[in-house]
Design a protein around this motif. Structure first.
Motif, short mmCIF file in Angstrom:
data_model
loop_
_atom_site.label_atom_id
_atom_site.label_comp_id
_atom_site.label_asym_id
_atom_site.label_seq_id
_atom_site.Cartn_x
_atom_site.Cartn_y
_atom_site.Cartn_z
N LEU A 126 -67.26 -4.72 8.63
CA LEU A 126 -66.16 -3.75 8.77
C LEU A 126 -64.94 -4.42 9.40
N GLN A 127 -65.18 -5.20 10.45
CA GLN A 127 -64.07 -5.84 11.15
C GLN A 127 -63.46 -7.00 10.35
N PRO A 132 -57.99 -3.51 13.11
CA PRO A 132 -58.26 -2.46 14.10
C PRO A 132 -57.47 -1.17 13.81
N ALA A 133 -56.22 -1.31 13.40
CA ALA A 133 -55.42 -0.11 13.10
C ALA A 133 -55.99 0.65 11.91
N ILE A 135 -59.19 0.66 11.05
CA ILE A 135 -60.43 1.30 11.50
C ILE A 135 -60.12 2.57 12.27
N ALA A 136 -59.07 2.53 13.08
CA ALA A 136 -58.68 3.73 13.84
C ALA A 136 -58.32 4.87 12.89
N GLU A 137 -57.51 4.56 11.88
CA GLU A 137 -57.09 5.61 10.95
C GLU A 137 -58.28 6.11 10.12
N GLY A 139 -61.37 6.05 11.06
CA GLY A 139 -62.22 6.81 11.98
C GLY A 139 -61.72 8.23 12.16
N LEU A 140 -60.41 8.38 12.26
CA LEU A 140 -59.84 9.72 12.32
C LEU A 140 -60.20 10.50 11.05
N LEU B 117 -65.98 3.93 18.28
CA LEU B 117 -64.72 3.87 17.53
C LEU B 117 -63.59 3.24 18.35
N LEU B 120 -64.02 -0.52 18.24
CA LEU B 120 -63.75 -1.06 16.90
C LEU B 120 -62.26 -1.11 16.62
#
Lengths: 177, 123
Positions: A126-127, A132-133, A135-137, A139-140, B117, B120
């Motif tokens: 995934l990484q 990171p940005a 993954i944040a979006e 995740g939301l 999260l 990550l």
């Protein structure tokens, strides 16, 4: 799972569906529309990737409404039904899904089903594929897909029958900005 | 605003603000103590650290609603019309809508925390 609405429509003349039921709480509906429009309008994560995650959530949570809706922005980015058909158990072996999409699907499964799925190689993949940005979006997005699917199902808003429907991708209304 | 999703969005303040507004609107439709109980009950289902709830000290309507909320994480498709009707009888339809969103969001936030999260996302 019920296909009989458990909550009435708050909009006169309209049947109970997610929008008309959420209208019982106009402030929640408005803030969700603004958030969802902003999320889909952002291109930090391509719409196709978001839609791949949304389709996986629809299948795992058994949200028939979610499963039959397609957002046009993702379709325009090449997410055809042949690809969607592969977003099922065993997606790891798909020749149509990209490695990035497979990493996104593993993350989605971990968030909505079993966090143990995102250890070791899956976390590294995934990484490797997303910043990171991103993954944040993402995740939301998965958080919202999961929560709204469960809210829809528990309010009895699953359709008895529904054909595949391509809808305009949620967008931020200019007047709301 | 606290929580794993908001923390993960630290690099995108606009999206973070929209998310915070949505959660705040949903939660402010209910009594703050009730919201805290919902979040505690769901965190406990996920075996996350949460203060114990003394169900005996609650009124019957709140106990019924919390029992329903505890089914959201792993049994959402098994909830019956009768169970939903009991909660609606206690809350009324508008608050049941808010309750459905708050409970489902609490479940999703627990899951976001369990996959780390914020870590990550570099938050």
């Amino acid at each position: 799972m019920s296909t009989t609405p458990r909550v009435s429509s708050a909009i006169a003349g309209e049947p109970a569906h997610f929008g008309s039921v959420l209208a019982h709480q106009p402030d929640i509906a408005a803030s969700f529309a603004a958030l969802y429009g902003r999320f889909w309008g952002s291109d930090v994560v391509p719409a196709r990737i978001k839609e791949v995650a949304r389709m996986r959530n629809a299948r795992v949570t058994e949200c028939g409404f979610c499963r039959n809706v397609r957002f046009d922005k993702a379709v325009a980015q090449g997410l055809g039904e042949d690809v969607v058909d592969d977003i099922t158990d065993g997606y790891e072996a798909s020749a149509r899904l990209t490695d990035t999409e497979k990493a996104v699907l593993k993350f989605t499964d971990a968030l909505i089903h079993d966090p143990e799925l995102l250890t070791g190689d899956a976390r590294a993949a995934l990484q490797r594929h997303l910043t990171p940005a991103q993954i944040a979006e993402l995740g939301l997005g998965v958080t919202l897909f999961l929560a709204l699917a469960k809210a829809l199902i528990t309010m009895g808003l699953e359709p008895e029958e529904m054909t595949r429907t391509v809808l305009p991708t949620p967008a931020v209304l200019e007047a709301a900005e | 605003m606290s929580g794993p999703v908001h923390a993960a969005l630290a690099s995108d303040p606009v999206l973070a603000e929209h998310y915070a507004a949505f959660r705040k609107r949903a939660e402010s439709a209910l009594d703050a103590r009730f919201v805290a109980l919902i979040r505690q009950a769901i965190a406990a289902v996920h075996a996350m650290e949460a203060a114990a709830i003394d169900d005996a000290a609650l009124d019957e309507g709140t106990r019924t609603a919390l029992a329903y909320a505890r089914r959201i994480p792993f049994e959402h498709t098994a909830i019956t019309d009768a169970e939903a009707a009991q909660v609606i009888a206690h809350l009324g339809e508008p608050k049941f809508v808010a309750f459905s969103v708050v409970a489902a969001l609490a479940d999703a936030e627990c899951r976001a925390a369990l996959v780390d999260l914020p870590g990550l996302a570099g938050g």
